[in-house]
Write a protein that holds these residues in place. Structure first.
Motif, PDB file in Angstrom:
ATOM      1  N   SER A   1     -26.402  17.084  -2.271  1.00  0.00           N
ATOM      2  CA  SER A   1     -25.133  17.632  -2.751  1.00  0.00           C
ATOM      3  C   SER A   1     -24.168  16.480  -3.021  1.00  0.00           C
ATOM      4  CB  SER A   1     -24.532  18.571  -1.705  1.00  0.00           C
ATOM      5  OG  SER A   1     -24.091  17.830  -0.582  1.00  0.00           O
ATOM      6  N   ALA A   2     -23.138  16.797  -3.782  1.00  0.00           N
ATOM      7  CA  ALA A   2     -22.113  15.789  -4.065  1.00  0.00           C
ATOM      8  C   ALA A   2     -21.519  15.271  -2.760  1.00  0.00           C
ATOM      9  CB  ALA A   2     -21.030  16.381  -4.950  1.00  0.00           C
ATOM     10  N   GLU A   3     -21.340  16.157  -1.797  1.00  0.00           N
ATOM     11  CA  GLU A   3     -20.759  15.755  -0.509  1.00  0.00           C
ATOM     12  C   GLU A   3     -21.678  14.782   0.234  1.00  0.00           C
ATOM     13  OE1 GLU A   3     -21.087  19.187  -1.297  1.00  0.00           O
ATOM     14  OE2 GLU A   3     -19.068  19.143  -2.136  1.00  0.00           O
ATOM     15  N   ASP A   4     -23.005  15.024   0.134  1.00  0.00           N
ATOM     16  CA  ASP A   4     -23.972  14.130   0.784  1.00  0.00           C
ATOM     17  C   ASP A   4     -23.747  12.683   0.359  1.00  0.00           C
ATOM     18  OD1 ASP A   4     -25.345  16.154   2.138  1.00  0.00           O
ATOM     19  OD2 ASP A   4     -26.796  16.425   0.511  1.00  0.00           O
TER      20      ASP A   4
ATOM     21  N   ILE B   1     -20.298   6.380  -6.709  1.00  0.00           N
ATOM     22  CA  ILE B   1     -21.632   6.944  -6.918  1.00  0.00           C
ATOM     23  C   ILE B   1     -21.469   8.023  -7.974  1.00  0.00           C
ATOM     24  CG2 ILE B   1     -23.600   8.149  -5.886  1.00  0.00           C
ATOM     25  CD1 ILE B   1     -22.573   7.073  -3.136  1.00  0.00           C
ATOM     26  N   VAL B   2     -22.175   7.874  -9.093  1.00  0.00           N
ATOM     27  CA  VAL B   2     -22.059   8.805 -10.197  1.00  0.00           C
ATOM     28  C   VAL B   2     -23.433   9.370 -10.508  1.00  0.00           C
ATOM     29  CG1 VAL B   2     -21.411   9.068 -12.624  1.00  0.00           C
ATOM     30  CG2 VAL B   2     -20.094   7.533 -11.144  1.00  0.00           C
ATOM     31  N   GLY B   3     -23.514  10.686 -10.586  1.00  0.00           N
ATOM     32  CA  GLY B   3     -24.781  11.292 -10.940  1.00  0.00           C
ATOM     33  C   GLY B   3     -24.917  12.662 -10.332  1.00  0.00           C
ATOM     34  N   PRO B   4     -26.054  13.273 -10.562  1.00  0.00           N
ATOM     35  CA  PRO B   4     -27.206  12.708 -11.263  1.00  0.00           C
ATOM     36  C   PRO B   4     -26.958  12.663 -12.776  1.00  0.00           C
ATOM     37  CG  PRO B   4     -27.669  14.980 -10.675  1.00  0.00           C
ATOM     38  CD  PRO B   4     -26.326  14.641 -10.093  1.00  0.00           C
ATOM     39  N   LYS B   5     -27.530  11.643 -13.398  1.00  0.00           N
ATOM     40  CA  LYS B   5     -27.443  11.448 -14.842  1.00  0.00           C
ATOM     41  C   LYS B   5     -28.852  11.312 -15.398  1.00  0.00           C
ATOM     42  CE  LYS B   5     -22.909  10.800 -15.341  1.00  0.00           C
ATOM     43  NZ  LYS B   5     -22.072  11.549 -16.227  1.00  0.00           N
ATOM     44  N   LYS B   6     -29.070  11.875 -16.562  1.00  0.00           N
ATOM     45  CA  LYS B   6     -30.359  11.700 -17.237  1.00  0.00           C
ATOM     46  C   LYS B   6     -30.290  10.389 -18.009  1.00  0.00           C
ATOM     47  CE  LYS B   6     -31.251  16.615 -17.776  1.00  0.00           C
ATOM     48  NZ  LYS B   6     -32.375  17.011 -17.060  1.00  0.00           N
ATOM     49  N   THR B   7     -31.278   9.530 -17.809  1.00  0.00           N
ATOM     50  CA  THR B   7     -31.330   8.238 -18.498  1.00  0.00           C
ATOM     51  C   THR B   7     -32.708   8.084 -19.131  1.00  0.00           C
ATOM     52  OG1 THR B   7     -32.274   6.875 -16.733  1.00  0.00           O
ATOM     53  CG2 THR B   7     -29.886   7.308 -16.622  1.00  0.00           C
ATOM     54  N   GLY B   8     -32.883   7.055 -19.916  1.00  0.00           N
ATOM     55  CA  GLY B   8     -34.173   6.768 -20.523  1.00  0.00           C
ATOM     56  C   GLY B   8     -35.250   6.452 -19.498  1.00  0.00           C
TER      57      GLY B   8
ATOM     58  N   PHE C   1     -20.946  -4.642  -9.008  1.00  0.00           N
ATOM     59  CA  PHE C   1     -22.371  -4.635  -9.318  1.00  0.00           C
ATOM     60  C   PHE C   1     -22.853  -3.194  -9.343  1.00  0.00           C
ATOM     61  CE2 PHE C   1     -26.812  -4.760  -7.632  1.00  0.00           C
ATOM     62  CZ  PHE C   1     -27.396  -5.361  -8.739  1.00  0.00           C
ATOM     63  N   THR C   2     -23.356  -2.759 -10.493  1.00  0.00           N
ATOM     64  CA  THR C   2     -23.828  -1.383 -10.628  1.00  0.00           C
ATOM     65  C   THR C   2     -25.334  -1.367 -10.791  1.00  0.00           C
ATOM     66  OG1 THR C   2     -21.739  -0.761 -11.676  1.00  0.00           O
ATOM     67  CG2 THR C   2     -23.585   0.768 -11.945  1.00  0.00           C
ATOM     68  N   LEU C   3     -25.952  -0.470 -10.024  1.00  0.00           N
ATOM     69  CA  LEU C   3     -27.392  -0.295 -10.129  1.00  0.00           C
ATOM     70  C   LEU C   3     -27.687   1.183 -10.312  1.00  0.00           C
ATOM     71  CD1 LEU C   3     -28.537   0.814  -7.079  1.00  0.00           C
ATOM     72  CD2 LEU C   3     -27.680  -1.431  -6.513  1.00  0.00           C
ATOM     73  N   LEU C   4     -28.850   1.461 -10.851  1.00  0.00           N
ATOM     74  CA  LEU C   4     -29.303   2.823 -11.050  1.00  0.00           C
ATOM     75  C   LEU C   4     -30.470   3.068 -10.116  1.00  0.00           C
ATOM     76  CD1 LEU C   4     -29.521   5.536 -12.643  1.00  0.00           C
ATOM     77  CD2 LEU C   4     -31.041   4.326 -14.226  1.00  0.00           C
ATOM     78  N   ARG C   5     -30.324   4.042  -9.225  1.00  0.00           N
ATOM     79  CA  ARG C   5     -31.448   4.511  -8.393  1.00  0.00           C
ATOM     80  C   ARG C   5     -31.969   5.752  -9.094  1.00  0.00           C
ATOM     81  NH1 ARG C   5     -32.724   2.574  -3.111  1.00  0.00           N
ATOM     82  NH2 ARG C   5     -34.169   4.312  -3.214  1.00  0.00           N
ATOM     83  N   PHE C   6     -33.225   5.730  -9.535  1.00  0.00           N
ATOM     84  CA  PHE C   6     -33.724   6.814 -10.372  1.00  0.00           C
ATOM     85  C   PHE C   6     -35.108   7.289  -9.952  1.00  0.00           C
ATOM     86  CE2 PHE C   6     -35.133   2.885 -12.285  1.00  0.00           C
ATOM     87  CZ  PHE C   6     -36.399   3.153 -12.794  1.00  0.00           C
ATOM     88  N   ARG C   7     -35.404   8.494 -10.388  1.00  0.00           N
ATOM     89  CA  ARG C   7     -36.732   9.066 -10.228  1.00  0.00           C
ATOM     90  C   ARG C   7     -37.458   8.798 -11.549  1.00  0.00           C
ATOM     91  NH1 ARG C   7     -35.856  14.559  -9.871  1.00  0.00           N
ATOM     92  NH2 ARG C   7     -35.278  14.335  -7.702  1.00  0.00           N
ATOM     93  N   PRO C   8     -38.505   7.981 -11.515  1.00  0.00           N
ATOM     94  CA  PRO C   8     -39.170   7.612 -12.781  1.00  0.00           C
ATOM     95  C   PRO C   8     -39.661   8.837 -13.540  1.00  0.00           C
ATOM     96  CG  PRO C   8     -40.013   6.323 -10.944  1.00  0.00           C
ATOM     97  CD  PRO C   8     -39.147   7.393 -10.364  1.00  0.00           C
ATOM     98  N   LYS C   9     -39.558   8.743 -14.870  1.00  0.00           N
ATOM     99  CA  LYS C   9     -40.057   9.810 -15.719  1.00  0.00           C
ATOM    100  C   LYS C   9     -41.566   9.886 -15.605  1.00  0.00           C
ATOM    101  CE  LYS C   9     -37.863  10.200 -19.881  1.00  0.00           C
ATOM    102  NZ  LYS C   9     -37.429   9.690 -21.198  1.00  0.00           N
TER     103      LYS C   9
END
Length: 193
Positions: A16-19, A149-156, A182-190
């Motif tokens: 959740s956003a609160e998490d 912390i921004v997301g979740p966002k769909k990225t390439g 410093f910005t990083l993206l933590r993502f779930r690979p497609k």
């Protein structure tokens, strides 16, 4: 029985956003203190690796001609002084694999993202502001905060969260050397076909 992938997808919805937002504005981890002072040898290695021929990085006389007391380190090199080394990196990766969470907000945040399937990482943006030069003998300390912390966002690369860390590098007298976003993206690979 659900597959691992289905479980991870389900876990992602449990975030959740609160998490995640509870981490914003917190001190990410204890200050990182350089293991070694700024040294000419490391400056030379950096300049050679990047083929940077600026003489103030490798030649005392050239640096003194510009009013400096001696060689300086390239400004972008500031983060190298507080890196913890490969042994520490292996320990952290082993702990992550085993589900061990260090008691820092940043480790806890990464654990939540890992659990939800956001296990991959890529750096996306770095902005530094230099206030002082790095001189030989200087000891660097870095203070980290979790700024956003921004997301979740769909990225390439896949769905993920952009995490921005604020960093303030200081000398032994606590005078600011550099500030950084410093910005990083933590993502779930497609999924691949």
């Amino acid at each position: 029985m659900p597959t691992l992938e289905e479980s991870q997808r389900g876990a992602a919805h449990a975030l959740s956003a609160e998490d995640l937002q509870r981490f914003v504005g917190t001190v990410a981890e204890p200050p990182r203190v350089a293991r070694y002072a700024v040294s000419e040898a490391m400056i030379r290695n950096w300049a050679e690796a990047l083929d940077d021929r600026n003489p103030v990085y490798v030649d005392d006389a050239a640096a003194q001609e510009t009013g400096r007391s001696g060689v300086i380190a390239p400004p972008a090199m500031v983060s190298t002084w507080i890196m913890s080394g490969y042994r520490r990196w292996r320990e952290v990766q082993r702990a992550r694999r085993d589900g061990v969470v260090e008691e820092t907000p940043y480790s806890e945040l990464l654990f939540l993202l890992d659990k939800a399937g956001y296990t991959s990482v890529v750096a996306t943006e770095l902005e530094q502001h230099y206030e002082r030069e790095l001189t030989v003998g200087m000891h660097v300390t870095c203070h980290y905060t979790i700024d956003s912390i921004v997301g979740p966002k769909k990225t390439g690369l896949g769905e993920g969260y952009f995490i921005t860390l604020g960093k303030r590098y200081e000398d032994a007298e606590q005078a600011t050397i550099t500030t950084e976003q410093f910005t990083l993206l933590r993502f779930r690979p497609k999924e691949t076909a």
